[in-house]
Structures are given as structure tokens and as C-alpha cells.
Design a protein around this motif. Structure first.
Motif, PDB file in Angstrom:
ATOM      1  N   TYR A  14       0.836  -1.184   0.000  1.00  0.00           N
ATOM      2  CA  TYR A  14       0.000   0.000   0.000  1.00  0.00           C
ATOM      3  C   TYR A  14       0.884   1.251   0.000  1.00  0.00           C
ATOM      4  CZ  TYR A  14      -3.597  -3.403   1.292  1.00  0.00           C
ATOM      5  OH  TYR A  14      -4.451  -4.474   1.315  1.00  0.00           O
ATOM      6  N   PHE A  15       0.297   2.368   0.373  1.00  0.00           N
ATOM      7  CA  PHE A  15       1.022   3.630   0.292  1.00  0.00           C
ATOM      8  C   PHE A  15       2.336   3.590   1.055  1.00  0.00           C
ATOM      9  CE2 PHE A  15       2.063   7.847   1.951  1.00  0.00           C
ATOM     10  CZ  PHE A  15       2.153   8.557   0.770  1.00  0.00           C
ATOM     11  N   TRP A  16       2.328   3.071   2.287  1.00  0.00           N
ATOM     12  CA  TRP A  16       3.486   3.183   3.163  1.00  0.00           C
ATOM     13  C   TRP A  16       4.625   2.262   2.778  1.00  0.00           C
ATOM     14  CZ3 TRP A  16       3.672   7.489   5.472  1.00  0.00           C
ATOM     15  CH2 TRP A  16       2.496   8.134   5.823  1.00  0.00           C
ATOM     16  N   THR A  17       4.350   1.270   1.963  1.00  0.00           N
ATOM     17  CA  THR A  17       5.445   0.425   1.487  1.00  0.00           C
ATOM     18  C   THR A  17       5.719   0.628   0.011  1.00  0.00           C
ATOM     19  OG1 THR A  17       3.839  -1.367   1.188  1.00  0.00           O
ATOM     20  CG2 THR A  17       5.153  -1.383   3.195  1.00  0.00           C
ATOM     21  N   GLY A  18       4.671   0.903  -0.763  1.00  0.00           N
ATOM     22  CA  GLY A  18       4.853   1.086  -2.196  1.00  0.00           C
ATOM     23  C   GLY A  18       5.313   2.484  -2.551  1.00  0.00           C
ATOM     24  N   ALA A  68       9.975  -0.455   7.311  1.00  0.00           N
ATOM     25  CA  ALA A  68      10.783  -1.196   8.272  1.00  0.00           C
ATOM     26  C   ALA A  68      10.417  -2.673   8.282  1.00  0.00           C
ATOM     27  CB  ALA A  68      10.619  -0.596   9.669  1.00  0.00           C
ATOM     28  N   ALA A  69       9.122  -2.975   8.281  1.00  0.00           N
ATOM     29  CA  ALA A  69       8.694  -4.377   8.317  1.00  0.00           C
ATOM     30  C   ALA A  69       9.158  -5.132   7.084  1.00  0.00           C
ATOM     31  CB  ALA A  69       7.170  -4.455   8.447  1.00  0.00           C
ATOM     32  N   LYS A  70       9.101  -4.474   5.928  1.00  0.00           N
ATOM     33  CA  LYS A  70       9.508  -5.139   4.692  1.00  0.00           C
ATOM     34  C   LYS A  70      11.027  -5.170   4.523  1.00  0.00           C
ATOM     35  CE  LYS A  70       6.958  -4.925   0.940  1.00  0.00           C
ATOM     36  NZ  LYS A  70       6.205  -6.186   0.933  1.00  0.00           N
ATOM     37  N   SER A  71      11.739  -4.585   5.493  1.00  0.00           N
ATOM     38  CA  SER A  71      13.209  -4.610   5.487  1.00  0.00           C
ATOM     39  C   SER A  71      13.761  -5.480   6.608  1.00  0.00           C
ATOM     40  CB  SER A  71      13.761  -3.186   5.649  1.00  0.00           C
ATOM     41  OG  SER A  71      13.212  -2.300   4.715  1.00  0.00           O
TER      42      SER A  71
END
Length: 545
Positions: A71-75, A333-336
Motif C-alpha cells: 500500500y502507500f506506506w510500502t509502495g 521497516a517491516a519489509k526490510s
């Protein structure tokens, strides 16, 4: 054909004001609530105002169903962090592996590693993929769509709130209505701020169910952002923090976000968030070399009355049902977090090298691998890394934790923070001759985050600026600020020297030179232009660079 899902309220603005009316590409769905009748009540308009931001605005409003990084915060924000070289990505989804690929890396021994893309440069990539036919694989699409979705929804909220009868005596009813209106103007200002800070031109649209083809300059978009922020501040000044305001703002912010720094702000706290965002609008949209004394003075004035360490701010939390975002992949952060080979985003070596020696924030949040992780060496060297971000930190008392995948634990900052405000204040002081004052503000951020570093003193101006540069990278890590800084410090055009780069053989280079050559402001997405072509008297919709 690839499809989008756009879930927007029944009362949201017509699609023509967002992306034209491409029904073959857009599947428009209405949620179960609010309905047109319920939205015109006090509880209905508050529910509409909340959902239009947190659900439609940042989450379900725009979702591409094939390959998006989130979504917005990761994409959308992820593209910023890729171009700011805080993270890297080797996966090809939405061209994530190319949007942050520098033109050239020169290793310690003089070996030159060029961008291996067939298109060869990021600017050429953008000009090739920015087509409506590319659908959601166009990285330029996301931030535009999300932010105009918020703006359009807030136009609805303003119209409905202005005609809704709020409960209580006249004073109480007016306070409730004006709280909702301040909410709408704040988020409109926020949306215009983001549009004007990344796109070369944009649209000013303050009418419900309408659009226009008069594209204006990014400077005019920022002016419109500040106008809306000022309207919100004026309403908040008149309101004060009474029981009617408190009850209404508590209804506008989802309950699950009302913890930690996300507890609803008082009107004074909210106004300080407005000042911080206005200061950001000045800072990130002017190169440091071009900043004037007047601009530094404005920033100093705004940040002096900006977010304090004790202020509540706009923040979000994950829930079991991912109502706002998922705990495992709903933020950068979560996706990292985790081993580089198993996560979307890899921690950049250049971020790690900006931590000062002995910084407890590095020790508490990152683990150095026994051997470098190497990725797709045919795509260059920028993804390779020796570092991984640790879930929940390592338990050092009083030290900031940069990532947590436990439900509800991670605090996602939506707008400004104390650290950002204090570092803008520090920079303004440095550039107006107050080196000692600037260093004090840098130290304040390090103390706030538990860095455990000795106080700075006796530095030259250039040395102080370097500490400021590093602290903005470290203190605001993974919060979506890195590209703004790389742009205004001209790193994207002049490059970075003495950079740490792990080459395809796993050798660690410490004196590498990176030439990024990134586009500073993006062209208007063709997803918009295909259905809303620019009028003859519009400002240029394509960056001439």
C-alpha cells in the motif's frame, strides 16, 4: 488486462478527478458504509472523515493487484527510500529494482559498473514506463493516486460537514463542525504537500465531483498546500481544546491508533504539526545551495513553534486484521526486517555507514552478517549488503527500536515528528551562523533516541553540516525522508564519494563513487494525462531534465 481496485466511499469525488474514467482498468467498489444518508449526520460525517483518510486514503483506496510492493506506506514511500539509497531492491515488481539503480558505480580499484538496464538510466526508465498502457506497473502512479484520493475525499467532507447539523448548543455544534473542517483542511494540505514535493506539476482541485485540466507548477501546489494548512490552523486557534473538540478528534482517529504518540493531539499540538509540515515544504523543495536567508528564517520561526518532544502526533498502528496496515509488511521497516534474502527491501550499506561510531541505535537494530548477501549481480552492486534489520531490536534500554513485526508495536509516523522538526531547526541554525545551537539540536535528537553518543562541540561549519547530514539519514531512517534530502543536497546529481559498496564478488569497497543521476521531480503520471489531458495554458507537465 491488469486491473486496479479502487474502493472509495459513495460520496467520494468522481473518478474523472483522479484518473479519468477508464472503467476497463478500474473496478470501482463501494464499502457497506457510510451511505449518502448516514454521512450527512454527525456520526456519519465523522466516520466518513476517518475512513476517507485511514482506509481509502492510505490503504484500500488504490490497490494494484499484480506485483505492487504494498500500500502507500510500502509502495509509494518505498520508491522514495530506494531513490534515497536507504534500502535496495532486486525484485522487478513495479520496476523497484531499477527506480533506485544509480547510473554508475566506480569501485575502489577504478572498475566502473554501469547501470545494467537496457534503458541504462533512471531518467530514461521513467520516460519509457510512464505510460497509461503500463497500468499499475508505473511507479509514478501511486503517490499521485493516493494523495488525490485523499484530497478528493476531503472535498466531500468539507461539503457535507458544512451542511450537517451537529448536536448540542450552538457553541458545541460549531466546535464539532470546525474540528471536522480542520481535519479536512489538514489532510488536503498534507496531500498537496506530498504532490508538490515529488511531481513537477499538479492539479488544484477543491470541488467535489469535478476536475479540471489546468495543471500548475509544483510551486503553486505547495502554495495551495500551505493555504489549506493555514485554514486548518485558523480553525484550531478559534477552537481551543475543549470537550467538544476532544470528543470529535477522538472520533476522527481510529481507536487502535490512539496509543503512544498517536493519542489525539490538543489543538496546540496539532498546530505545531502544521508548522513542522510547512517548514518541511520549504526545506525539501529547495536545494541547500539555493536556500535564502529569508527561507532559513522562516524555517527557524516555524520549527521554534513546531513539534515538541512531548507532543502527540499523527501516527498509525497495525491490528490483527490489518485495518490500517499489516504488522509484517505494512511499512518500510517491516519489509526490510530479516535476512536480506527473504525480505523485499535490503538495508543499504550507505545507510549503515552514516551511523556514528559507537551509536547504540546501530547496535540495537542491526546485525552484521557473517558474509555479504549478493543479489542479481547482473543488475549492479547497489543491492548487496552485509546487514539486516532486527525484529523488535536487541533489548537495549532507552534506545529507539526501528522495526517490530508484533501486532500494534510499531509506531508508523504519518506526518511530522519531533526528530524531524528538531533537525530542521538544527539546519536552519547552522546556515544562519549559530553552529553551537545547531549542534545542540542534533544532540537533542540523539539523546531522544538513546544513541549514547558524546555531545558535539567545537566543530567547523562544514563538519557540523556533515553531522547534520548523517543524523537526518540515521535519526529519520525508514521514514520516507531520504530522497528529499538526496535531492536538495544534490547527491542525486553530483553523486556520493567514499561510499561503501559490496561488489559482485563480495569484496567490501570503502572508497567507491556512486553517480545516481536521478530525476529530481517526476513527470505527471500518464495514467492521469490519458484521461485528463493538459489544457493549452497549463504549466509544463514534464520535467525538462
Amino acid at each position: 488486462m491488469k486491473r486496479y481496485i479502487l474502493r472509495t466511499t459513495i460520496l467520494s469525488v468522481a473518478l474523472v478527478s483522479l484518473l479519468g474514467a477508464c472503467k476497463e482498468q478500474l473496478d470501482v467498489k463501494n464499502p457497506n458504509q457510510p451511505t449518502p444518508s448516514s454521512a450527512s449526520t454527525e456520526s456519519g460525517v465523522i466516520a466518513l472523515a476517518q475512513g476517507s483518510v485511514y482506509i481509502n486514503g492510505f490503504k484500500d483506496g488504490i490497490k494494484y493487484t499484480d506485483g505492487t510492493p504494498g500500500y502507500f506506506w510500502t509502495g509509494a514511500v518505498g520508491f522514495h527510500e530506494l531513490m534515497g539509497d536507504e534500502i535496495g531492491e532486486e525484485a522487478a515488481n513495479v520496476y523497484g529494482n531499477q527506480i533506485g539503480m544509480p547510473d554508475l558505480v566506480t569501485l575502489d580499484d577504478g572498475t566502473k559498473v554501469a547501470n545494467p538496464s537496457a534503458i541504462n538510466t533512471q531518467i530514461a526508465l521513467i520516460r519509457t514506463i510512464n505510460t497509461n498502457a503500463n497500468a499499475g506497473a508505473n511507479p509514478l502512479y501511486y503517490e499521485w493516486a493516493y494523495m488525490y484520493n485523499i484530497n478528493n475525499a476531503m472535498n466531500n467532507v468539507i461539503d457535507i460537514a458544512s451542511t450537517t447539523t451537529f448536536s448540542g448548543a450552538t457553541t458545541a455544534a460549531t466546535a464539532k463542525k470546525n474540528t471536522v473542517l480542520a481535519w479536512a483542511y489538514w489532510w488536503k494540505g498534507y496531500a498537496y504537500s506530498r504532490i508538490g514535493s515529488i511531481y513537477y506539476a499538479g492539479l488544484i482541485n477543491n470541488k467535489t465531483a469535478a476536475t479540471n485540466a489546468n495543471y500548475v507548477t509544483k510551486e503553486n501546489i505547495i502554495a495551495e498546500a500551505n493555504k489549506n494548512l493555514d485554514q486548518a490552523a485558523t480553525l484550531l486557534t478559534a477552537l481551543g481544546t475543549d470537550a467538544n473538540y476532544t470528543a470529535t478528534i477522538a472520533g476522527l482517529i481510529p481507536t487502535f491508533n490512539q496509543v503512544g504518540k498517536g493519542i489525539p493531539p490538543t489543538t496546540d499540538m496539532w498546530k505545531r504539526s502544521i508548522n513542522t509540515l510547512k517548514a518541511r515544504n520549504i526545506l525539501v523543495n529547495t536545494t541547500a545551495a539555493a536556500m535564502t536567508a529569508a527561507q532559513w528564517g522562516q524555517i527557524l520561526t516555524l520549527t521554534t513553534d513546531g513539534i515538541k518532544a512531548t507532543d502527540n502526533v499523527f501516527a498509525g498502528r497495525s491490528t490483527d486484521n490489518a485495518d490500517f496496515f499489516s504488522s509484517t509488511n505494512g511499512n518500510i521497516a517491516a519489509k526490510s526486517t530479516g535476512t536480506p534474502g527473504s525480505v523485499t527491501y535490503k538495508i543499504s550499506e550507505r545507510l549503515i555507514q552514516d551511523f556514528p561510531a559507537g551509536d547504540k541505535r546501530l547496535a540495537n537494530n542491526f546485525t552484521q552478517l557473517a558474509a555479504p548477501s549478493l543479489f542479481n549481480s547482473d543488475r549492479g552492486n547497489s543491492f548487496n549488503t552485509r546487514w539486516q534489520l532486527v525484529n523488535g531490536g536487541k533489548g537495549q534500554a532507552g534506545v529507539v527500536v526501528l522495526s517490530s513485526q508484533t501486532v500494534g508495536a510499531y509506531e508508523l509516523y504519518i506526518a511530522g515528528t519531533y526528530e524531524e522538526n528538531e533537525l530542521m531547526k538544527a539546519e536552519a541554525k547552522l546556515y544562519t551562523g549559530d553552529i553551537a545551537g545547531g549542534l545542540t539540536s542534533i544532540d537533542a535528537v540523539r539523546t531522544y533516541q538513546g544513541a549514547g553518543l558524546a555531545a558535539l562541540s567545537g566543530l567547523t561549519l562544514d563538519a557540523a553540516k556533515e553531522e547534520l547530514r548523517k543524523e537526518r539519514r540515521v535519526g529519520l531512517a525508514l521514514r520516507g525522508m531520504s530522497f528529499y534530502d538526496a535531492r536538495r543536497w544534490e547527491v542525486i546529481t553530483k553523486g556520493r564519494t567514499n561510499a561503501v559498496v559490496v561488489d559482485k564478488a563480495g569484496k567490501v569497497n570503502t572508497k567507491a563513487t556512486i553517480n545516481y543521476n536521478f530525476l529530481d521531480y517526476w513527470d505527471v503520471p500518464d495514467n492521469e494525462l490519458a484521461y485528463n489531458p493538459a489544457a493549452a495554458d497549463s504549466a509544463p507537465i514534464k520535467n525538462p531534465k
